[in-house]
Design an enzyme around this catalytic site. Sequence first.
Site, PDB file in Angstrom:
ATOM      1  N   HIS A  53       0.802  -1.221   0.000  1.00 57.87           N
ATOM      2  CA  HIS A  53       0.000   0.000   0.000  1.00 57.87           C
ATOM      3  C   HIS A  53       0.839   1.278   0.000  1.00 57.87           C
ATOM      4  O   HIS A  53       0.284   2.369  -0.176  1.00 57.87           O
ATOM      5  CB  HIS A  53      -0.935   0.019   1.214  1.00 57.87           C
ATOM      6  CG  HIS A  53      -1.997  -1.042   1.176  1.00 57.87           C
ATOM      7  ND1 HIS A  53      -2.896  -1.166   0.150  1.00 57.87           N
ATOM      8  CD2 HIS A  53      -2.292  -2.034   2.047  1.00 57.87           C
ATOM      9  CE1 HIS A  53      -3.709  -2.182   0.383  1.00 57.87           C
ATOM     10  NE2 HIS A  53      -3.368  -2.733   1.529  1.00 57.87           N
ATOM     11  N   GLU A 158      -6.004 -11.591   7.772  1.00 57.46           N
ATOM     12  CA  GLU A 158      -6.831 -10.394   7.675  1.00 57.46           C
ATOM     13  C   GLU A 158      -8.154 -10.684   6.961  1.00 57.46           C
ATOM     14  O   GLU A 158      -8.711  -9.828   6.279  1.00 57.46           O
ATOM     15  CB  GLU A 158      -6.067  -9.269   6.969  1.00 57.46           C
ATOM     16  CG  GLU A 158      -5.342  -9.690   5.692  1.00 57.46           C
ATOM     17  CD  GLU A 158      -4.442  -8.602   5.133  1.00 57.46           C
ATOM     18  OE1 GLU A 158      -4.531  -7.451   5.582  1.00 57.46           O
ATOM     19  OE2 GLU A 158      -3.648  -8.919   4.226  1.00 57.46           O
ATOM     20  N   ASP A 184      -8.040  -4.403   7.620  1.00 59.29           N
ATOM     21  CA  ASP A 184      -8.610  -5.307   6.623  1.00 59.29           C
ATOM     22  C   ASP A 184      -9.422  -6.410   7.290  1.00 59.29           C
ATOM     23  O   ASP A 184     -10.447  -6.836   6.748  1.00 59.29           O
ATOM     24  CB  ASP A 184      -7.507  -5.928   5.765  1.00 59.29           C
ATOM     25  CG  ASP A 184      -7.264  -5.132   4.491  1.00 59.29           C
ATOM     26  OD1 ASP A 184      -8.246  -4.861   3.779  1.00 59.29           O
ATOM     27  OD2 ASP A 184      -6.112  -4.786   4.206  1.00 59.29           O
TER      28      ASP A 184
END
Length: 270
Positions: A53, A158, A184
């Site tokens: 990310h 997650e 998440d």
Amino acid sequence: MSLNSAIKTALKKPDTAYGFWLTLPGAGVAKTVLRSAAQHSNRFSWVLIDGEHGLISDKDYYELNNAVASEGASPLIRVPWGEEWLIKRALDAGAHGIVTPMCHSAEDAAKIVSYCKYPPTGTRGYGPMFALHSFPEVPGPQYDANADKETVVFVQIESRPGVENVEKIVAVEGLDGVLIGPFDLSKQMGVERGGEEHEAAIQRVLKATHDAGKKAAIFCSNGVDAQRRAQQGFDLVSINTDVGVLGAGMLQELGVASGQAADGKPREGY
């Protein structure tokens, strides 16, 4: 002889190993943060270089790995996905460990472990010309002999399937541990972050991981949350992100300068 990485040394101790998230592709950012905490009793032992990310791609790995390692910490690279070529690029650039997102099953975890290990254990291709550079004073043969057992491998739990299969996931041989992505996890489970079901899932993962003799890591976005997770027994705890601290720090100083916030702390120089 071993590779003497900071992360392997830290994981042999009973204390929590603290780290932080690096999302900006700046070696100077990593070195500044690590140098600032160098004299702290709980100095950082690892930095997660966020290739999933963050604004970081594989062209940045080599420089960032060396920057982190030069300050006595271990660079762990979170690759964008658990693909063999992505993992190989990160390891050959000198990562001390690999983290992969969205592990849902033991089969997923076994695949990741295989990608991180040389044959006959796994399928990692051979070509560590530059990997040595983030292991100061380690010669090539020493890296070759120790890379499989000393390069740490973590997968992220997650999702609901990840939680439901966690006991099987942590039993996978060669897996060092799991990292919980709480944001998440709440979204994938469709539950409130910090709510009862969310926390129960986190505690199940923590217990299963320790029952299997593996290490449990978790992402935190502030020191208060990080302290709570450390007290719960998490082995690796991130305390914040580079951009989180940068934004919060500037906002605090702006508030002090404009008379809208108190507790400003004077300091000298840059």
